[in-house]
Scaffold this motif. Structure first.
Motif, PDB file in Angstrom:
ATOM      1  N   UNK A  22      25.770  26.788  40.088  1.00  0.00           N
ATOM      2  CA  UNK A  22      25.246  26.622  38.723  1.00  0.00           C
ATOM      3  C   UNK A  22      23.823  27.183  38.630  1.00  0.00           C
ATOM      4  N   UNK A  23      22.990  26.830  39.618  1.00  0.00           N
ATOM      5  CA  UNK A  23      21.595  27.290  39.613  1.00  0.00           C
ATOM      6  C   UNK A  23      21.495  28.817  39.692  1.00  0.00           C
ATOM      7  N   UNK A  24      22.385  29.412  40.475  1.00  0.00           N
ATOM      8  CA  UNK A  24      22.318  30.861  40.726  1.00  0.00           C
ATOM      9  C   UNK A  24      23.324  31.650  39.880  1.00  0.00           C
ATOM     10  N   UNK A  25      23.880  30.979  38.886  1.00  0.00           N
ATOM     11  CA  UNK A  25      24.926  31.585  38.042  1.00  0.00           C
ATOM     12  C   UNK A  25      24.553  33.005  37.583  1.00  0.00           C
ATOM     13  N   UNK A  26      23.390  33.145  36.948  1.00  0.00           N
ATOM     14  CA  UNK A  26      23.014  34.435  36.369  1.00  0.00           C
ATOM     15  C   UNK A  26      22.812  35.490  37.448  1.00  0.00           C
ATOM     16  N   UNK A  27      22.229  35.059  38.551  1.00  0.00           N
ATOM     17  CA  UNK A  27      21.988  35.968  39.680  1.00  0.00           C
ATOM     18  C   UNK A  27      23.321  36.499  40.244  1.00  0.00           C
ATOM     19  N   UNK A  28      24.306  35.602  40.364  1.00  0.00           N
ATOM     20  CA  UNK A  28      25.633  36.004  40.865  1.00  0.00           C
ATOM     21  C   UNK A  28      26.245  37.036  39.912  1.00  0.00           C
ATOM     22  N   UNK A  43      42.058  51.519  40.421  1.00  0.00           N
ATOM     23  CA  UNK A  43      43.010  50.404  40.467  1.00  0.00           C
ATOM     24  C   UNK A  43      42.548  49.340  39.468  1.00  0.00           C
ATOM     25  N   UNK A  44      43.218  49.304  38.291  1.00  0.00           N
ATOM     26  CA  UNK A  44      42.756  48.398  37.229  1.00  0.00           C
ATOM     27  C   UNK A  44      42.876  46.930  37.630  1.00  0.00           C
ATOM     28  N   UNK A  45      43.891  46.608  38.430  1.00  0.00           N
ATOM     29  CA  UNK A  45      44.052  45.201  38.802  1.00  0.00           C
ATOM     30  C   UNK A  45      42.961  44.799  39.796  1.00  0.00           C
ATOM     31  N   UNK A  46      42.562  45.733  40.672  1.00  0.00           N
ATOM     32  CA  UNK A  46      41.485  45.415  41.615  1.00  0.00           C
ATOM     33  C   UNK A  46      40.170  45.210  40.858  1.00  0.00           C
ATOM     34  N   UNK A  47      39.924  46.052  39.855  1.00  0.00           N
ATOM     35  CA  UNK A  47      38.691  45.926  39.067  1.00  0.00           C
ATOM     36  C   UNK A  47      38.675  44.588  38.316  1.00  0.00           C
ATOM     37  N   UNK A  48      39.834  44.202  37.797  1.00  0.00           N
ATOM     38  CA  UNK A  48      39.958  42.932  37.078  1.00  0.00           C
ATOM     39  C   UNK A  48      39.617  41.751  37.997  1.00  0.00           C
ATOM     40  N   UNK A  49      40.071  41.838  39.248  1.00  0.00           N
ATOM     41  CA  UNK A  49      39.811  40.752  40.210  1.00  0.00           C
ATOM     42  C   UNK A  49      38.366  40.753  40.702  1.00  0.00           C
ATOM     43  N   UNK A  50      37.725  41.922  40.631  1.00  0.00           N
ATOM     44  CA  UNK A  50      36.360  42.074  41.125  1.00  0.00           C
ATOM     45  C   UNK A  50      35.331  41.411  40.210  1.00  0.00           C
ATOM     46  N   UNK A  51      35.625  41.435  38.908  1.00  0.00           N
ATOM     47  CA  UNK A  51      34.634  41.057  37.905  1.00  0.00           C
ATOM     48  C   UNK A  51      34.349  39.550  37.880  1.00  0.00           C
ATOM     49  N   UNK A  52      33.061  39.200  37.867  1.00  0.00           N
ATOM     50  CA  UNK A  52      32.660  37.790  37.753  1.00  0.00           C
ATOM     51  C   UNK A  52      31.900  37.593  36.436  1.00  0.00           C
ATOM     52  N   UNK A  53      32.390  36.691  35.609  1.00  0.00           N
ATOM     53  CA  UNK A  53      31.702  36.340  34.365  1.00  0.00           C
ATOM     54  C   UNK A  53      31.464  34.829  34.369  1.00  0.00           C
ATOM     55  N   UNK A  54      30.963  34.300  33.260  1.00  0.00           N
ATOM     56  CA  UNK A  54      30.691  32.859  33.191  1.00  0.00           C
ATOM     57  C   UNK A  54      31.935  32.018  33.479  1.00  0.00           C
ATOM     58  N   UNK A  55      33.056  32.448  32.933  1.00  0.00           N
ATOM     59  CA  UNK A  55      34.304  31.682  33.136  1.00  0.00           C
ATOM     60  C   UNK A  55      34.677  31.628  34.621  1.00  0.00           C
ATOM     61  N   UNK A  56      34.477  32.756  35.336  1.00  0.00           N
ATOM     62  CA  UNK A  56      34.786  32.784  36.783  1.00  0.00           C
ATOM     63  C   UNK A  56      33.848  31.849  37.549  1.00  0.00           C
ATOM     64  N   UNK A  57      32.560  31.859  37.177  1.00  0.00           N
ATOM     65  CA  UNK A  57      31.610  30.959  37.862  1.00  0.00           C
ATOM     66  C   UNK A  57      31.995  29.505  37.571  1.00  0.00           C
ATOM     67  N   UNK A  58      32.397  29.220  36.328  1.00  0.00           N
ATOM     68  CA  UNK A  58      32.869  27.867  35.982  1.00  0.00           C
ATOM     69  C   UNK A  58      34.011  27.441  36.904  1.00  0.00           C
ATOM     70  N   UNK A  59      34.944  28.366  37.140  1.00  0.00           N
ATOM     71  CA  UNK A  59      36.096  28.071  38.023  1.00  0.00           C
ATOM     72  C   UNK A  59      35.632  27.789  39.453  1.00  0.00           C
TER      73      UNK A  59
END
Length: 397
Positions: A22-28, A43-59
């Motif tokens: 949570x503290x390092x959310x923006x940095x991540x 590889x579109x599926x690999x790119x999709x799995x690579x991406x980290x957004x707020x929802x991913x950090x929440x998870x």
């Protein structure tokens, strides 16, 4: 071998990890942007799995907190027996020791998989893909901080920055104890790991999941399940193949409607001879495509004679992951579910539920398409082996 940490200490590390995320959310998220910008693959599926957004950090945070709330999977009594000579015998769960996870692209695995391994008393070696290196190293740094602040060794979570040659050398001749390997990725990665590993490997294999629309299907449910199955093309629980019962009433209207809904979602639809001819679709040129996991905006629809034929085709071509039957007929559903040889079988529901969190495990290390020692999602309670405890008073045999 690391001495098992108390359950209190393991939970404290996990809860601190949740706070640090949570503290390092923006940095991540910022570091991950650099990984995403540097990714030059197609590889579109690999790119999709690579991406980290707020929802991913929440998870990630949710996963660490949930793991901390779960019972200790180590030392659970599975069996007890009082020998006639007075010895008391127990069989209890025990940690594997050191678990190596080889994975591509997904920084969230660096939290979830490491968390599951750590909570179940295992040392974890993480071998992520080069495309997510910066994101992974940042997350591992947080693991080390959480461990140090709780006076635990940072050895519990280790990141291996190996290229392919170094990975092969490590698998063939490990420089430290290795008890279990879990490769998460494509078939090439799995074949490579199995070929070179010198210890047990749990295969998190290909998806290639099937939906069979039986002649007594509720057609609204069928459409919803198929569209949902294609809602995340990078997931191993996505749907790639659909069988339509040739005796389905209003079959042509249903197929037309299904194709138009798939097209609206930008999904390319292929057909077998009958479906392609009737609907002006691209026809498949070889049966080999039934084997393929697409990981793409693509789906194949074929016509099938009956339940028995659908079961035979799925057992021949699927990846052993997930399959679903859409029908109002309970006994046909039972036949399908008992005879289809996949890790998860569904009746009137989406294959997208094959996931540790969705099936009540709180998360997963991987989804196993092997039959030993655990099939389907591998949760906290499965990342253990067992051990016999025998208490005597000098008995000899």
């Amino acid at each position: 071998m690391n001495t098992l940490l108390s359950i209190e200490k393991r939970n404290a590390v996990l809860l601190r990890m949740a706070e640090l995320l949570e503290e390092e959310r923006q940095e991540i998220i910022n570091i991950n942007k650099t990984d995403c910008e540097a990714y030059k693959g197609d590889d579109i599926s690999m790119f999709d799995r690579l991406k980290v957004n707020d929802a991913k950090v929440d998870e990630m945070i949710k996963s660490a907190k949930h793991l901390a709330s779960q019972d200790d999977p180590v030392g659970v009594e599975r069996f007890s027996f009082k020998h006639e000579n007075g010895m008391q015998i127990y069989n209890k769960t025990a940690s594997f020791g050191t678990v190596l996870i080889i994975y591509e692209s997904r920084p969230d695995v660096t939290v979830e998989a490491a968390g599951i391994a750590f909570k179940s008393g295992n040392k974890i070696l993480l071998k992520g893909g080069k495309e997510s290196l910066r994101s992974n190293l940042k997350i591992v740094e947080l693991w080390h901080q959480a461990l140090e602040e709780n006076e635990a060794s940072t050895d519990w979570v280790e990141y291996l920055q190996f290229n392919r040659t170094e990975t092969q050398a490590f698998l063939e001749n490990p420089t430290q104890q290795l008890d279990l390997i879990v490769p998460r990725g494509g078939e090439r990665l799995i074949a490579f790991t199995k070929e070179h590993a010198r210890c047990p490997v749990i295969v998190s294999g290909r998806g290639n999941n099937f939906v069979y629309v039986h002649k007594e299907a509720d057609l609204d449910i069928a459409i919803d399940v198929i569209l949902n199955g294609k809602s995340k093309i990078s997931a191993c629980n996505a749907v790639d193949k659909v069988f339509i019962d040739e005796n389905l009433p209003n079959k042509n209207e249903f197929v037309t409607q299904l194709i138009s809904k798939l097209n609206e979602s930008k999904i390319k639809v292929l057909g077998d001879y009958n479906i392609a001819k009737a609907n002006n679709l691209e026809e498949i040129t070889s049966d080999d495509i039934w084997h393929e996991e697409f990981l793409d905006y693509k789906i194949l629809i074929g016509e099938i004679a009956n339940n028995e034929a659908a079961i035979a085709m799925i057992n021949k071509y699927s990846g052993g992951h997930s399959s679903s039957i859409i029908t109002k007929n309970e006994s046909e559903a039972k036949t399908f579910m008992e005879n289809v040889d996949t890790a998860a079988v569904y009746h009137n529901a989406s294959t997208r539920f094959t996931d540790g969190g969705q099936l009540g495990l709180g998360g997963e290390l991987a989804i196993s398409t092997d039959k030993l020692h655990q099939r389907g999602p591998i949760g906290l309670q499965h990342l253990v082996t067992n051990k016999w405890y025998v208490h005597g008073t000098g008995q000899t045999r």
